[in-house]
Scaffold this motif. Sequence first.
Motif, mmCIF file in Angstrom:
data_model
loop_
_atom_site.group_PDB
_atom_site.id
_atom_site.type_symbol
_atom_site.label_atom_id
_atom_site.label_comp_id
_atom_site.label_asym_id
_atom_site.label_seq_id
_atom_site.Cartn_x
_atom_site.Cartn_y
_atom_site.Cartn_z
ATOM 1 N N SER A 1 42.370 39.547 20.424
ATOM 2 C CA SER A 1 42.384 38.165 20.918
ATOM 3 C C SER A 1 42.086 38.127 22.414
ATOM 4 N N VAL A 2 42.597 39.105 23.156
ATOM 5 C CA VAL A 2 42.300 39.193 24.595
ATOM 6 C C VAL A 2 40.810 39.441 24.806
ATOM 7 N N ALA A 3 40.236 40.345 24.003
ATOM 8 C CA ALA A 3 38.810 40.648 24.121
ATOM 9 C C ALA A 3 37.961 39.413 23.817
ATOM 10 N N LEU A 4 38.312 38.687 22.747
ATOM 11 C CA LEU A 4 37.537 37.511 22.370
ATOM 12 C C LEU A 4 37.682 36.394 23.403
ATOM 13 N N PHE A 5 38.884 36.249 23.983
ATOM 14 C CA PHE A 5 39.078 35.255 25.040
ATOM 15 C C PHE A 5 38.217 35.598 26.255
ATOM 16 N N THR A 6 38.239 36.872 26.637
ATOM 17 C CA THR A 6 37.431 37.323 27.774
ATOM 18 C C THR A 6 35.949 37.082 27.506
ATOM 19 N N LEU A 7 35.509 37.413 26.303
ATOM 20 C CA LEU A 7 34.115 37.203 25.921
ATOM 21 C C LEU A 7 33.751 35.718 25.991
ATOM 22 N N ALA A 8 34.640 34.862 25.470
ATOM 23 C CA ALA A 8 34.355 33.421 25.455
ATOM 24 C C ALA A 8 34.220 32.864 26.866
ATOM 25 N N VAL A 9 35.128 33.264 27.767
ATOM 26 C CA VAL A 9 35.061 32.777 29.150
ATOM 27 C C VAL A 9 33.782 33.270 29.822
ATOM 28 N N THR A 10 33.427 34.531 29.576
ATOM 29 C CA THR A 10 32.216 35.087 30.176
ATOM 30 C C THR A 10 30.972 34.349 29.695
ATOM 31 N N ILE A 11 30.944 34.012 28.407
ATOM 32 C CA ILE A 11 29.802 33.269 27.844
ATOM 33 C C ILE A 11 29.719 31.877 28.459
ATOM 34 N N VAL A 12 30.858 31.196 28.551
ATOM 35 C CA VAL A 12 30.888 29.849 29.139
ATOM 36 C C VAL A 12 30.407 29.895 30.588
ATOM 37 N N PHE B 1 28.586 30.559 41.222
ATOM 38 C CA PHE B 1 29.494 30.892 40.119
ATOM 39 C C PHE B 1 28.725 31.275 38.854
ATOM 40 N N GLY B 2 27.501 30.792 38.742
ATOM 41 C CA GLY B 2 26.668 31.203 37.617
ATOM 42 C C GLY B 2 26.184 32.626 37.720
ATOM 43 N N LEU B 3 26.332 33.224 38.915
ATOM 44 C CA LEU B 3 25.896 34.607 39.128
ATOM 45 C C LEU B 3 27.020 35.619 38.936
ATOM 46 N N ILE B 4 28.244 35.157 38.810
ATOM 47 C CA ILE B 4 29.366 36.092 38.684
ATOM 48 C C ILE B 4 30.153 35.867 37.381
ATOM 49 N N PRO B 5 29.473 35.647 36.247
ATOM 50 C CA PRO B 5 30.215 35.423 34.994
ATOM 51 C C PRO B 5 31.049 36.632 34.583
ATOM 52 N N ILE B 6 30.590 37.843 34.918
ATOM 53 C CA ILE B 6 31.337 39.045 34.556
ATOM 54 C C ILE B 6 32.665 39.073 35.305
ATOM 55 N N LEU B 7 32.617 38.817 36.608
ATOM 56 C CA LEU B 7 33.841 38.810 37.399
ATOM 57 C C LEU B 7 34.780 37.700 36.934
ATOM 58 N N ILE B 8 34.237 36.520 36.659
ATOM 59 C CA ILE B 8 35.053 35.405 36.168
ATOM 60 C C ILE B 8 35.700 35.774 34.835
ATOM 61 N N GLY B 9 34.930 36.398 33.949
ATOM 62 C CA GLY B 9 35.462 36.808 32.649
ATOM 63 C C GLY B 9 36.577 37.830 32.785
ATOM 64 N N ILE B 10 36.392 38.820 33.665
ATOM 65 C CA ILE B 10 37.403 39.860 33.854
ATOM 66 C C ILE B 10 38.688 39.264 34.426
ATOM 67 N N VAL B 11 38.567 38.407 35.439
ATOM 68 C CA VAL B 11 39.755 37.791 36.054
ATOM 69 C C VAL B 11 40.490 36.915 35.036
ATOM 70 N N SER B 12 39.746 36.096 34.288
ATOM 71 C CA SER B 12 40.371 35.221 33.293
ATOM 72 C C SER B 12 41.022 36.031 32.177
ATOM 73 N N GLY B 13 40.318 37.062 31.712
ATOM 74 C CA GLY B 13 40.870 37.918 30.668
ATOM 75 C C GLY B 13 42.109 38.648 31.129
ATOM 76 N N TYR B 14 42.105 39.059 32.387
ATOM 77 C CA TYR B 14 43.264 39.760 32.963
ATOM 78 C C TYR B 14 44.493 38.847 32.975
ATOM 79 N N ILE B 15 44.292 37.598 33.389
ATOM 80 C CA ILE B 15 45.407 36.643 33.424
ATOM 81 C C ILE B 15 45.935 36.385 32.007
ATOM 82 N N PHE B 16 45.019 36.219 31.057
ATOM 83 C CA PHE B 16 45.424 36.003 29.664
ATOM 84 C C PHE B 16 46.173 37.224 29.130
ATOM 85 N N ALA B 17 45.691 38.427 29.485
ATOM 86 C CA ALA B 17 46.343 39.655 29.037
ATOM 87 C C ALA B 17 47.748 39.787 29.625
ATOM 88 N N LEU B 18 47.955 39.277 30.844
ATOM 89 C CA LEU B 18 49.302 39.274 31.438
ATOM 90 C C LEU B 18 50.277 38.497 30.573
#
Length: 462
Positions: A164-175, A184-201
């Motif tokens: 679920s963490v992986a899919l959430f991270t993937l979804a945020v990165t895609i969005v 912000f359109g140039l850093i989707p990977i960083l945005i995905g990692i940060v968002s996924g990290y918070i969700f994983a917490l």
Amino acid sequence: MNKQEMVMDVQETPKLQKWIMLSLQHLFAMFGSTILVPFLTGLSPAVALVSSGIGTLAYLIITKGKIPAYLGSSFAFIAPIIGATAASGPAGAMVGTFLAGLVYGVVALLIGKLGLDWLMRILPPIVVGPVIIVIGLGLASTAIDMSMYVPGLDENVYSGTHFSVALFTLAVTIVASIFFRGFFGLIPILIGIVSGYIFALFQGIVDTAEISQQWTAITSAGSIWGVINALFQTPDFVIPFADYSPLNVLNGEIVLLMVPVALVTIAEHIGDQMVLSKVVGRNFLKKPGLHRSILGDGVATIIASFLGGPPNTTYGENIGVLSITRVFSVFVVGGAAVLAILFGFTGMITATISSIPSAVMGGVSILLFGIIASNGLRMLIDNQVDLSDKRNLVIASVILVIGVGGAFIQLSENLQIAGMALSAIIGVTLNLVLPGKESGYGNGAMFDDSAVDTNGHQNDVA
């Protein structure tokens, strides 16, 4: 490109406050991808940041400060580094990285003397495109394993929480990739990692012990110098002759794992330089010259091998930053390199990177590895390679099945040619022996100097 559209030229120096902000943009653009490679290969993310920064500075010097390009960790070498590490430990990966850098140097010398025709004959789009597809699809199982299973166990144990963490991270990165605009359109990977990290917490799968140790050391320091000592720490460098003997590690398996990939990434590098020429409005293939640019990549990769980092390559994310900001200053890119080095020596940052759950990186990797494969397909399309031609169809098909299927040739007990290396070698061989070589070039735009006109502007290429 009209001169009026340029905000800052290649040799212009911005004022300090603006300089720092512009350099931070480049740092954030490359950050997610650069730390992902060492994370997947077992190398140190801190060392990767330091080596990318030093490598970029070396690149800027070698290209005479005329090409505003940032260099970061190369995704193409993920599988070879994993293979070299499995065969000979981290030292094997570093020896292989050094060999890749030497290949860049040799190719740069040959291009400087002979031009590009010889490379075109060896690596036309009909070979390079499918091999890039193999590189991406060959990593697909790695991304899925990181996403679905509990890390650190001998057997694969499915975890719905991790997935679920992986899919959430993937979804945020895609969005972020599709809907975000501007920087912000140039850093989707960083945005995905940060968002996924918070969700994983919130899911309770983040190990914050190392971060807590770093914070305790900082808060308990009795003086400003104590805080500085606690904040900064030396990364885990892997130094040749100090930590290992390169000659004792070197073997044929490492050569076969790393050298073929270096040739493929050189072809990608040429494409990057053509895109960069179009963005900036200068013919970088002629001045300072493609041979200098490739040599810069090679030297940066050799520097990484001396420190314990992965091979470096020019980054499309940073080319995107140049395109949007229209700030082409090499001093801004150099500033990002200095910041990357500082980040690598900052203990709190490296501790935070180390605490990122594998599921977060797995979610990002699902998209990134697919993009690698898609870029191979794009190379075929951009060069208008005709796959209705039987010759092209045969070469592409054989490369894909041998590479993705995991075929290998066992040369001795400890030496085999496998996967991507085998598919690349067979693809090159088929291209050289089968009649009708012209069809494999497509329109030849990837290697054609005429794609950039004599005024230094790149012509539009389909």
